[in-house]
Design an enzyme around this catalytic site. Structure first.
Site, short mmCIF file in Angstrom:
data_model
loop_
_atom_site.label_atom_id
_atom_site.label_comp_id
_atom_site.label_asym_id
_atom_site.label_seq_id
_atom_site.Cartn_x
_atom_site.Cartn_y
_atom_site.Cartn_z
N HIS A 216 -3.97 6.49 3.82
CA HIS A 216 -4.85 6.93 4.90
C HIS A 216 -5.42 8.32 4.64
O HIS A 216 -6.31 8.77 5.36
CB HIS A 216 -4.13 6.84 6.25
CG HIS A 216 -4.10 5.42 6.75
ND1 HIS A 216 -4.36 5.07 8.03
CD2 HIS A 216 -3.89 4.26 6.08
CE1 HIS A 216 -4.30 3.75 8.15
NE2 HIS A 216 -4.00 3.24 6.98
N SER A 220 -9.15 3.46 1.57
CA SER A 220 -8.97 2.32 0.66
C SER A 220 -10.04 2.31 -0.41
O SER A 220 -11.17 2.75 -0.20
CB SER A 220 -9.07 1.02 1.45
OG SER A 220 -7.97 0.89 2.30
N LYS A 244 -8.94 -10.09 10.39
CA LYS A 244 -8.91 -10.73 9.07
C LYS A 244 -7.49 -10.73 8.53
O LYS A 244 -7.04 -11.73 7.96
CB LYS A 244 -9.85 -9.98 8.12
CG LYS A 244 -10.04 -10.71 6.81
CD LYS A 244 -11.05 -10.02 5.91
CE LYS A 244 -11.11 -10.73 4.57
NZ LYS A 244 -11.99 -10.07 3.60
N ASP A 245 -6.77 -9.62 8.72
CA ASP A 245 -5.37 -9.57 8.24
C ASP A 245 -4.52 -10.60 8.97
O ASP A 245 -3.67 -11.25 8.36
CB ASP A 245 -4.78 -8.17 8.45
CG ASP A 245 -5.13 -7.23 7.31
OD1 ASP A 245 -5.61 -7.72 6.26
OD2 ASP A 245 -4.93 -6.01 7.44
N GLU A 288 16.29 -14.94 -11.25
CA GLU A 288 15.25 -15.51 -10.41
C GLU A 288 13.89 -15.32 -11.08
O GLU A 288 13.71 -14.43 -11.90
CB GLU A 288 15.27 -14.82 -9.04
CG GLU A 288 16.57 -15.00 -8.30
CD GLU A 288 16.66 -16.34 -7.59
OE1 GLU A 288 16.99 -17.34 -8.26
OE2 GLU A 288 16.41 -16.39 -6.38
C1 HEM Z 1 7.06 -3.20 0.27
C2 HEM Z 1 6.01 -3.40 -0.45
C3 HEM Z 1 4.61 -2.89 -0.13
C4 HEM Z 1 4.01 -2.79 1.09
C5 HEM Z 1 4.59 -3.21 2.44
C6 HEM Z 1 2.69 -2.25 0.85
C7 HEM Z 1 1.76 -2.00 1.85
C8 HEM Z 1 0.46 -1.62 1.63
C9 HEM Z 1 -0.58 -1.68 2.62
C10 HEM Z 1 -0.41 -2.12 4.09
C11 HEM Z 1 -1.74 -1.28 2.01
C12 HEM Z 1 -3.15 -1.27 2.61
C13 HEM Z 1 -3.71 -2.71 2.60
C14 HEM Z 1 -4.14 -3.17 1.22
O1 HEM Z 1 -4.92 -2.47 0.56
O2 HEM Z 1 -3.69 -4.26 0.79
C15 HEM Z 1 -1.43 -0.93 0.63
C16 HEM Z 1 -2.34 -0.45 -0.30
C17 HEM Z 1 -2.03 -0.20 -1.63
N1 HEM Z 1 -0.84 -0.49 -2.29
FE1 HEM Z 1 0.82 -1.21 -1.40
N2 HEM Z 1 2.52 -2.01 -0.49
C18 HEM Z 1 3.68 -2.39 -1.12
C19 HEM Z 1 3.92 -2.32 -2.47
C20 HEM Z 1 3.04 -1.81 -3.42
C21 HEM Z 1 3.31 -1.75 -4.82
C22 HEM Z 1 4.60 -2.27 -5.47
C23 HEM Z 1 2.19 -1.19 -5.42
C24 HEM Z 1 1.91 -0.87 -6.89
C25 HEM Z 1 2.77 -0.78 -7.84
C26 HEM Z 1 1.25 -0.90 -4.40
C27 HEM Z 1 0.00 -0.29 -4.59
C28 HEM Z 1 -0.96 -0.12 -3.61
C29 HEM Z 1 -2.26 0.49 -3.81
C30 HEM Z 1 -2.81 1.07 -5.14
C31 HEM Z 1 -2.94 0.44 -2.57
C32 HEM Z 1 -4.37 0.91 -2.26
C33 HEM Z 1 -5.22 -0.28 -2.53
C34 HEM Z 1 -6.69 -0.06 -2.36
O3 HEM Z 1 -7.06 0.73 -1.51
O4 HEM Z 1 -7.42 -0.70 -3.10
N3 HEM Z 1 1.80 -1.28 -3.19
N4 HEM Z 1 -0.07 -1.17 0.43
#
Ligand code: HEM
Lengths: 421, 252
Positions: A216, A220, A244-245, A288
């Site tokens: 934030h 994004s 959408k989500d 797994e």
């Molecule tokens: C418990 C696991 C995770 C949760 C709950 C989570 C949650 C979120 C949420 C709610 C967003 C914003 C919505 C979206 O862009 O899809 C986000 C964005 C992002 N997440 Fe995660 N995430 C998790 C794991 C990860 C992992 C493992 C990675 C990378 C190794 C990652 C990398 C990113 C990146 C780079 C963004 C920004 C995406 C963009 O704006 O294009 N996330 N995450």
């Protein structure tokens, strides 16, 4: 999080709270009017999906813990008691078990999205790194959780994986004894794994909060990989993306529910319904599916590394495998600093795009290799896969930095959208 | 992008299929009443299967996770279950004088194990341990078909295969050697409902009984699953419409 520029709410109760703790102002700012690129595709649903599964895992996990007995003599039967005698115990247990699988499905797709559209690049490096921290924590949590039912795969999986640390020169064996709390995987190991498996999901939750906080701050990314330039490029998060989500989450849950209710054991291994027996080794010890690519990398290093044509060995095969496996995750941490190409999205990077898509194929190839006995053609395929994995980060990406042409990007999101790009 | 995802899926599934070779023969794929999303157990088969287990398998295989009270699931009345339990004698105690004593089993007791301990079980079976049957169909890949296969898969060993005393040739067992004598033969159990008294029929019935033993929640689970999936389908359909409507006037 300041409250200086707070607008009062009409509802007196909400206003009473908000003027003392501006939590409603914050929710409105971060999830109500939050400006979000208008051109997301469905890949942008998976963060929210991962979030829902995380909550689901916490809830089912706590309920399971109320009935689970972390003792080598009772653990297996306590899980069976949950399955048979606890009201809806089978539902809670199958939701938790399959939830772990689908958590990895969601997060792997989420990571792919980040890589493909260059979301890891400036200014989102820290956001990405926090993501990889989450991935590591998830892996540790899933590994320890799998040990808890104390079946044959639990026991032997724990034995194989903890034994990896014995590859560390000099102190390896002492570390393994320390991890085990004894001279083999036994009751003390089960006890500490339970304690940690209970703890780590809350740590994950905390890191997710940081992850979303960082998101934030930067805002994004989007499929075009270009910055938002003004209000024409964005939409308020609510109702556009909340709705959408919600749809995306429900669609994902349909697939998840199909597994929970109709094939709850399809993704698992039958051997884990045999109680752990230290005297009987299963024919194939297989982790797994979500660990298989990394397991394949571990087993791909079948040779000692030293000075050729001499007996001098620097790194024994076993240690080499362990280094290769942990290295494969370390490279994810380094990715934002390895990739210096100015364009984010693979849409405008034809070379990177092909390399990235091959990376996906390679991931599945390694997954299949990891499931097969380490012999014959499977070893060679694992080695090819490992080689490509490393070459992607250490050869191709640096090469693209210098050579991949920089295409002209659309001037802005809304202009690209209006042209139907 | 979409096209690419499709290709990856095809390649992945293809690879898995092409290389999914196992060691023993693939068990026969039977048509079970409990498979599929609408599957349910056949109460007649469950009761006959229990009869097979009771009269044959229970001589060697325990079912430590089952209690007699669970048998009401098979369609037995509480009184019938009481009578079944009372056929067994269990050790209870200590009583007021500190003595262990024998008493008839009650519905709340676990199925009586044929052996006092694992060593006794091995000793009685040439050193092989007859596994507990409570989870056997979940503890083997393709469990129901496999268990059925084991029971009907005995054959004359091929000439080049040497068997030791107490070993038998079974085409579905890993390595083709099993330490269980063929437990079934035609006519050894008298069915009261006129069902065929063949090895195949016994094997089918006892397998269904064992699947029930391993997954007593199966029917409830599938029925709940239908409702949950229907709910999610309707809800996601509505949300899709909502999303479409909200997005109708934005180009994206
Ligand atoms: C418990 C696991 C995770 C949760 C709950 C989570 C949650 C979120 C949420 C709610 C967003 C914003 C919505 C979206 O862009 O899809 C986000 C964005 C992002 N997440 Fe995660 N995430 C998790 C794991 C990860 C992992 C493992 C990675 C990378 C190794 C990652 C990398 C990113 C990146 C780079 C963004 C920004 C995406 C963009 O704006 O294009 N996330 N995450």
């Amino acid at each position: 999080m300041g409250s200086a520029d707070r607008k009062p709410f009409d509802n007196p109760a909400i206003e009473w709270v908000d003027s003392r703790l501006p939590i409603f102002t914050m929710i409105n700012k971060e999830y109500g009017v939050f400006p979000t690129p208008r051109n997301f595709n469905y890949f942008w649903n998976f963060g929210a999906i991962a979030m829902v599964i995380l909550v689901l895992m916490l809830l089912t996990g706590i309920t399971l813990a109320m009935n689970y007995v972390p003792h080598a003599d009772y653990a297996f039967n306590s899980v069976e008691r949950i399955m048979r005698d606890v009201n809806f115990g089978w539902l809670i247990r199958y939701m938790h078990m399959n939830g772990a699988h689908f958590f990895f499905v969601a997060v792997y797709i989420h990571i792919f999205r980040g890589m493909y559209y260059g979301s890891y690049k400036s200014p989102r490096e820290l956001l990405w790194i926090l993501g990889v921290v989450i991935l590591l924590l998830m892996m540790a949590t899933a590994f320890m959780g799998y040990v808890l039912p104390w079946g044959q795969m639990s026991f032997w999986g724990a034995t194989v994986i903890t034994n990896l640390f014995s590859a560390i020169p000099l102190v390896g064996d002492s570390i393994v004894t320390w991890l085990w709390g004894g001279f083999s995987v036994d009751n003390p190991t089960l006890n500490r794994f339970f304690a940690l498996h209970f703890l780590l999901p809350f740590v994950i939750f905390a890191v997710v909060v940081l992850h979303v906080w960082a998101l934030h701050v930067t805002g994004s990314n989007n499929p075009l990989g270009i910055d938002t330039k003004g209000p024409q490029d964005t939409l308020p998060f609510h109702p556009y993306y909340t709705m959408k989500d919600t749809f995306g989450i429900l669609a994902f849950l349909i697939v998840y529910a199909a597994f929970v209710f109709f094939m709850p054991n399809a993704l698992g291994h039958a051997d884990n319904y045999i109680p752990a027996d230290p005297l009987v080794t299963p024919a194939h010890i297989v982790p797994e599916w979500y660990f298989l690519p990394f397991y394949a990398i571990l087993r791909a290093i079948t040779f000692d590394i030293g000075i050729p044509f001499t007996d001098i060995v620097f790194i024994e095969a076993k240690l080499g495998g362990v280094i290769a496996m942990f290295g494969s995750i370390a490279l994810l941490f380094a990715l934002p600093f390895l990739d210096k190409h100015p364009v984010r999205s693979a849409r405008f990077r034809p070379w990177f795009r092909i390399a990235m898509l091959l990376m996906v194929v390679n991931f599945f190839l390694l997954m299949v290799c990891g499931a097969k006995p380490a012999e014959g053609v499977w070893v060679i395929l694992s080695q090819i896969g490992t080689l490509y994995y490393y070459a992607f980060f250490l050869v191709l990406i640096p090469f693209f930095n210098k050579k991949e042409p920089v295409k002209e990007l659309p001037p802005s999101i809304h202009e690209a959208v209006l042209k139907g790009a | 992008m979409r096209f690419f995802i499709l290709i990856v899926l095809v390649v992945f599934l293809g690879m898995n299929y092409a290389f999914a070779a196992g060691d023993a023969e693939k068990p026969p794929q039977m048509d079970w009443s409990f498979s599929g999303p609408f599957g349910t157990y056949d109460r007649g088969a469950l009761q006959r299967g229990f009869q097979v287990y009771k009269q044959v398998c229970s001589a060697c295989h325990g079912m430590d996770l089952k209690s007699y009270r669970n048998l009401t699931d098979l369609g037995f009345s509480e009184d019938e279950v009481k009578a079944i339990a009372a056929e067994y004698t269990v050790i209870d105690g200590p009583n007021d004088e500190g003595e262990m004593f024998e008493r008839p089993a009650r519905p709340s007791d676990r199925f009586k194990n044929p052996y006092p301990n694992e060593e006794a079980a091995k000793y009685a079976n040439n050193g092989a341990l007859p596994p507990d049957m409570s989870l056997i169909t979940k503890a083997r890949k393709d469990g129901a078909n496999y268990t059925y296969g084991i029971l009907v898969g005995y054959e004359e060993a091929p000439a080049e295969k040497e068997l030791m005393a107490g070993q038998y040739y079974n085409k579905y067992m890993a390595g083709n050697v099993i330490a269980m004598a063929p437990p079934l033969s035609d006519g050894i159990i008298g069915y009261e409902d006129g069902t065929d008294e063949t090895v195949e029929q016994y094997a089918k019935d006892v397998t269904q009984f064992l699947v029930w033993a391993a997954e007593p929640e199966l029917e409830e689970r599938k029925q709940m699953g239908i409702k949950v999936i229907l709910f999610l389908l309707v809800f996601s359909g509505i949300m899709y419409a909502v999303k479409k409507k909200i997005w109708a006037d934005v180009k994206h």
